[in-house]
Design a protein around this motif. Structure first.
Motif, mmCIF file in Angstrom:
data_model
loop_
_atom_site.group_PDB
_atom_site.id
_atom_site.type_symbol
_atom_site.label_atom_id
_atom_site.label_comp_id
_atom_site.label_asym_id
_atom_site.label_seq_id
_atom_site.Cartn_x
_atom_site.Cartn_y
_atom_site.Cartn_z
ATOM 1 N N THR A 24 0.862 -1.181 0.000
ATOM 2 C CA THR A 24 0.000 0.000 0.000
ATOM 3 C C THR A 24 0.900 1.232 0.000
ATOM 4 O OG1 THR A 24 -0.109 0.150 2.412
ATOM 5 C CG2 THR A 24 -1.770 -1.227 1.322
ATOM 6 N N LEU A 25 0.305 2.376 -0.235
ATOM 7 C CA LEU A 25 1.090 3.611 -0.174
ATOM 8 C C LEU A 25 1.634 3.855 1.232
ATOM 9 C CD1 LEU A 25 -1.108 5.963 -2.392
ATOM 10 C CD2 LEU A 25 1.205 5.172 -2.905
ATOM 11 N N THR A 26 0.866 3.453 2.239
ATOM 12 C CA THR A 26 1.327 3.622 3.613
ATOM 13 C C THR A 26 2.542 2.757 3.887
ATOM 14 O OG1 THR A 26 -0.954 4.089 4.292
ATOM 15 C CG2 THR A 26 0.614 3.537 6.024
ATOM 16 N N GLN A 57 5.556 4.157 2.135
ATOM 17 C CA GLN A 57 6.074 5.315 2.858
ATOM 18 C C GLN A 57 6.931 4.876 4.049
ATOM 19 O OE1 GLN A 57 3.039 7.838 4.454
ATOM 20 N NE2 GLN A 57 4.460 9.458 5.061
ATOM 21 N N THR A 71 3.938 10.433 0.872
ATOM 22 C CA THR A 71 2.963 9.822 -0.031
ATOM 23 C C THR A 71 2.816 10.559 -1.355
ATOM 24 O OG1 THR A 71 1.733 8.909 1.841
ATOM 25 C CG2 THR A 71 0.559 9.081 -0.245
ATOM 26 N N LEU A 75 5.614 9.568 -3.550
ATOM 27 C CA LEU A 75 5.484 8.168 -3.974
ATOM 28 C C LEU A 75 4.438 8.031 -5.071
ATOM 29 C CD1 LEU A 75 5.677 6.333 -0.527
ATOM 30 C CD2 LEU A 75 7.402 6.341 -2.343
ATOM 31 N N ARG A 76 3.348 8.801 -4.999
ATOM 32 C CA ARG A 76 2.350 8.781 -6.076
ATOM 33 C C ARG A 76 2.999 9.229 -7.394
ATOM 34 N NH1 ARG A 76 -2.967 8.201 -4.499
ATOM 35 N NH2 ARG A 76 -3.442 8.625 -2.307
ATOM 36 N N VAL A 109 -3.127 6.535 -10.638
ATOM 37 C CA VAL A 109 -2.545 6.345 -9.308
ATOM 38 C C VAL A 109 -3.217 7.242 -8.281
ATOM 39 C CG1 VAL A 109 -0.390 6.459 -8.001
ATOM 40 C CG2 VAL A 109 -0.367 5.700 -10.379
ATOM 41 N N GLU A 145 -4.616 5.685 0.456
ATOM 42 C CA GLU A 145 -3.330 5.399 1.082
ATOM 43 C C GLU A 145 -3.258 3.977 1.637
ATOM 44 O OE1 GLU A 145 -2.246 8.291 3.957
ATOM 45 O OE2 GLU A 145 -2.372 9.993 2.573
#
Length: 224
Positions: free
Chosen positions: A159-161, A164, A171, A174-175, A199, A204
Motif C-alpha cells: 500500500t502507499l502507507t 512510505q 505519499t 510516492l504517487r 494512481v 493510502e
C-alpha cells in the motif's frame, strides 16, 4: 351683420390620440373613455412624484457609474502555435525560479509528452532503478529508485502507507514515482487483478500489486 364662429367637431384623445367626436353642447371631452383618463392621471401623478424625489435628492439626477468585473477563464492550448507560446512561457517561469517544489511533476509530464512524440528511448541502463530515474530531479529520482529497490522479482503486495514506511518518502512523492513508473511502462500496478490506470485514485491504505517490468524480464530469463 354676420359673425363667424368655430366649433371643434373632432379632437384627439389626450392619451391614445384617437379621434373624439365632441358633443354639440356641454363640456368638452379630453379622453376617449375612463381607461384613457385613468392612465393619463397615473402618468401625471408619477411624473409629479418623480420630480419631487429629484428635488429632495432621493433620486440622483446623474445615475451612478456602472461597474463591470470581467473574469478571464484560462483556455488550454489547442494549436501548435498556442503550445509553442505556452511552453516558451513555462520555460521563462522555470528560469525565473518559479515552481521549485513541483518541478518533478512538470518533468514527468514533459517526459510523457516526449514519449508520445515518439522520441527515441534512452539506451538500456544497467539497473531498473537507474532506468526509471532517467531525466528526473533528485527527489523524484530517489523515490523511484527506492520503490524499485523494495520490489522483488515476483512483485510485491503493498500500500502507499507501507511504501512510505519502507522508503521514508512522503505519499505525494510516492504517487508521482508510481505515476512515472506506470507511464514509462517500467512498472505495472494491479488491484484485484485489474491494472490501475490512475494512481491518484488509490487510497493510502488500498492494497495493490506492484511489479517492475525489468525485474519480470530478469525472472523470465532465469526461469528459461
Amino acid at each position: 351683420m354676420t359673425a363667424n364662429t368655430e366649433r371643434e367637431i373632432e379632437t384627439p384623445c389626450g392619451w391614445c390620440g384617437n379621434a373624439i367626436v365632441q358633443p354639440t353642447t356641454g363640456r368638452r371631452r379630453r379622453y376617449c373613455d375612463r381607461s384613457c383618463r385613468q392612465r393619463a392621471y397615473e402618468l401625471r401623478t408619477a411624473q409629479r412624484r418623480h420630480q419631487a424625489d429629484v428635488d429632495t435628492g432621493r433620486i440622483r439626477s446623474v445615475p451612478a457609474p456602472r461597474v463591470i468585473e470581467r473574469a478571464v477563464q484560462p483556455r488550454h492550448p489547442t494549436t501548435v502555435a498556442q503550445w509553442e507560446y505556452t511552453l516558451t512561457d513555462l520555460a521563462e517561469q522555470l528560469r525565473a525560479g518559479r515552481h521549485a517544489w513541483e518541478r518533478h511533476r512538470i518533468r514527468a509530464a514533459l517526459n510523457t509528452a516526449l514519449a508520445a512524440l515518439g522520441d527515441p528511448v534512452p539506451a538500456a541502463p544497467r539497473t531498473p532503478a537507474t532506468a526509471a530515474a532517467v531525466m528526473l530531479d533528485d527527489a523524484l529520482a530517489a523515490a523511484v529508485a527506492a520503490v524499485v529497490a523494495c520490489t522483488d522479482l515476483d512483485g510485491i503486495d503493498t500500500t502507499l502507507t507501507r511504501l512510505q514506511a519502507r522508503t521514508g518518502h512522503p505519499t505525494p512523492l510516492l504517487r508521482d514515482a508510481l505515476r512515472h513508473l506506470t507511464i514509462s511502462r517500467y512498472a505495472v500496478l494491479r488491484r484485484h487483478g485489474v491494472p490501475v490506470d490512475d494512481v491518484d485514485e488509490l487510497a493510502e491504505h488500498a492494497r495493490f500489486h506492484l511489479a517492475i517490468q525489468a525485474l519480470e524480464d530478469q525472472r523470465s530469463g532465469k526461469s528459461r
